[in-house]
Design an enzyme around this catalytic site. Sequence first.
Site, short mmCIF file in Angstrom:
data_model
loop_
_atom_site.label_atom_id
_atom_site.label_comp_id
_atom_site.label_asym_id
_atom_site.label_seq_id
_atom_site.Cartn_x
_atom_site.Cartn_y
_atom_site.Cartn_z
N ASP A 93 42.79 30.74 -22.44
CA ASP A 93 42.88 32.20 -22.52
C ASP A 93 41.90 32.78 -23.53
OD1 ASP A 93 44.59 33.59 -20.83
OD2 ASP A 93 46.38 32.94 -21.92
N GLU A 125 42.65 38.94 -19.30
CA GLU A 125 43.59 39.90 -18.72
C GLU A 125 42.90 41.20 -18.31
OE1 GLU A 125 46.92 40.52 -21.36
OE2 GLU A 125 47.40 38.38 -21.43
N GLU A 192 51.22 38.18 -12.63
CA GLU A 192 52.41 38.00 -13.49
C GLU A 192 53.40 39.14 -13.30
OE1 GLU A 192 51.72 36.90 -17.57
OE2 GLU A 192 53.84 37.19 -18.10
O1 KIV Z 1 49.45 32.76 -21.98
C1 KIV Z 1 50.04 32.33 -20.97
O2 KIV Z 1 50.83 31.38 -21.03
C2 KIV Z 1 49.80 33.00 -19.71
C3 KIV Z 1 50.72 32.68 -18.57
C4 KIV Z 1 52.01 33.34 -18.78
C5 KIV Z 1 50.10 33.03 -17.26
O3 KIV Z 1 48.91 33.79 -19.62
#
Ligand code: KIV
Length: 305
Positions: A93, A125, A192
């Site tokens: 991420d 995101e 999500e």
């Molecule tokens: O940070 C995370 O674990 C996520 C998932 C909930 C898709 O983005």
Amino acid sequence: MSATVPPDPSRSVTITTLQSAKAVHRPIVMITAYDAPTARLVDEAGVDVILVGDSVGMVALGYDSTLPVTLADMLHHTRAVARGTKRALIVTDMPFMTFQISAEEALRNAGLLIAQGGAGAVKLEGGMRVAATVAKIVEAGIPVMGHVGLTPQSVHQFGGYRVQAKQTSAALKLIEDCQALQAAGAFAIVLECIPTELAAVVSQEISIPTIGIGAGGGCDGQVQVFHDLVGMGGDFTPRHAKRYAEIGDTIRAAVEHYAQDVRDRAFPKAAQSTAMDPQQFAEFEAHHASGICDIADSDAGTEGG
Ligand code: KIV
């Protein structure tokens, strides 16, 4: 090939593998991991994708939201996951404020997560508003996974962690967001906490895989937070998660047992200890009792035996 054919365990997962999975309707399995031993376990279990989610902030670092997670945190945890992973694709991420300021800054940060973290792709995101940034990162050769619906970095804008796109206009906007991400070159999109029907329509309308969490069974794959599935997330279980184990209870019981053993002097026993050679010990005791410490010890500096 049918949906029941398992992935080939001898081949590393790439974005092409995931695109082929969608083509043959083989559901994609994705789960989070934040450290090497967990990555090793989930990789051995045969998942397709390991997500080093910024959820690390909430499930492992004790924050109330994902907002305080930094690029340094993500690099640290991504490297650990990379050390524990042999086969799965690692997606990491991009944390809050590492991709919003400019596309250039986003590209630089995505590059660090790939080159220094060892990830195979990044996730960020947003929909249409991040499409130009996604395109910039993809043009540099870095695979990008999109993430729409309940995007936790926007928790303050949403006023809490709520299901998104329940109304017609928001549902239509979500489809446009997914189309914009696909056009920008994203290789997959996390959906999500959106209604099941909407997720199914999106999954049929776009050609890249959708990975659902709280988005029903009509997605091309599913993602869950490891701690929620194995019972390590405390008493709270999100509505979208199913607990497959109660590892938290097992760990607590194991540590209580250990603590009791220590207090009862039942641990450690001979099996967990190392005995000294009796002759060496007798010699040691003799010297110790005589108060002479500076003997020329023929074994000085050696270990084991
Ligand atoms: O940070 C995370 O674990 C996520 C998932 C909930 C898709 O983005």
